[in-house]
Design an enzyme around this catalytic site. Structure first.
Site, PDB file in Angstrom:
ATOM      1  N   SER A 229       0.853  -1.192   0.000  1.00  0.00           N
ATOM      2  CA  SER A 229       0.000   0.000   0.000  1.00  0.00           C
ATOM      3  C   SER A 229       0.882   1.232   0.000  1.00  0.00           C
ATOM      4  CB  SER A 229      -0.888   0.005   1.251  1.00  0.00           C
ATOM      5  OG  SER A 229      -1.562   1.239   1.398  1.00  0.00           O
TER       6      SER A 229
ATOM      7  N   TYR B 228      -2.924  -1.308  10.213  1.00  0.00           N
ATOM      8  CA  TYR B 228      -2.910  -1.627   8.784  1.00  0.00           C
ATOM      9  C   TYR B 228      -1.667  -1.048   8.130  1.00  0.00           C
ATOM     10  CZ  TYR B 228      -4.228  -1.680   3.850  1.00  0.00           C
ATOM     11  OH  TYR B 228      -4.234  -1.885   2.497  1.00  0.00           O
TER      12      TYR B 228
END
Length: 247
Positions: free
Chosen positions: A138, A151
């Site tokens: 990400s 996350y």
């Protein structure tokens, strides 16, 4: 990575980025095995695609991964590409004591899941021609979203693990990282409707162009994620972090 003739095992193939990557790779002449917890959603991904096959896996359950790997190799011995795409994202308040069950689940699924799957498949992959491991991280691996701290941390850790894996597997297994920006999927509630996020079809188009190039780059980056990937180099880290902290 060669663009066709692979047998690709992809986790998180039941929706979003995983679903569309599976279909694109299928249409380029690959056999694709998709895995997740949701059989109905997997069947929807595979519907109408002759060479997309379905297996059930909860990447967050470490005890299940060894048997899954054995079953996958027995059923599809030609597997030469592993794509670690399964992931979950939870918003959290880290300013006080809280229930850590969501954080623990994110670590199990987003970080330990890929590590365990790589460990399970690595000896098999080293014996295959044109073998590759693809880890989906990400943009938040490089500049964290404070309300999704765990996350972001799992993706930063997976980026680091991918770099190490690439160094150790040089000339044996190709190691590729896909680092998406915010993409219009249902990773979090309402995300598919957020105008500031990259439309899914545009993300897939730009990503697949890089796989279809003569040589796949080690990091597959779309234009919206590049400011995050290069934030420290460009002196933009503090500004981007402050911006994300307001979300």
């Amino acid at each position: 990575m060669k663009i066709s003739g692979n047998t690709i095992l992809l986790t998180g193939g039941s929706s979003g980025i995983g679903r569309e990557l599976a279909r694109r790779w299928h249409d380029l002449g690959n056999t694709v095995i998709i895995a997740s917890r949701n059989r109905d959603a997997l069947d929807k991904t595979a519907e109408g695609y002759e060479n997309i096959h379905v297996m059930i896996l909860d990447a967050g359950k470490g005890a299940d991964i060894g048997q899954f790997v054995r079953d996958a190799i027995e059923k599809f011995p030609a597997i030469n590409v592993l794509v670690n795409n399964a992931g979950i994202m939870k918003f959290e308040d880290i300013t006080g004591s809280r229930d850590l069950s969501d954080a623990e689940a994110e670590i199990e699924t987003n970080l330990l899941g890929p590590i365990r799957l790589i460990d399970g498949f690595i000896d098999h992959l080293k014996g295959q021609a044109d073998a590759a491991v693809i880890n989906v991280t990400s943009g938040l691996a490089f500049v964290p979203l404070p309300k999704a701290a765990t996350y972001s941390a799992t993706k930063a850790a997976l980026h680091s693990y991918t770099v190490s894996l690439r160094a150790k597997l040089k000339d044996a297994v190709e190691v590729i990282e896909i680092a998406p920006p915010g993409v219009q999927t249902e990773l979090t509630p309402g995300q598919s409707e957020r105008e500031e996020y990259m439309p899914l079809d545009e993300f897939i188009d730009e990503t697949m162009k890089q796989f279809e190039a003569a040589e796949t780059p080690p990091e597959v980056l779309t234009e919206p994620v590049k400011p995050f990937r290069h934030a420290e180099r460009d002196g933009k880290f503090d500004d981007l972090l402050a911006m994300l902290a307001t979300r």
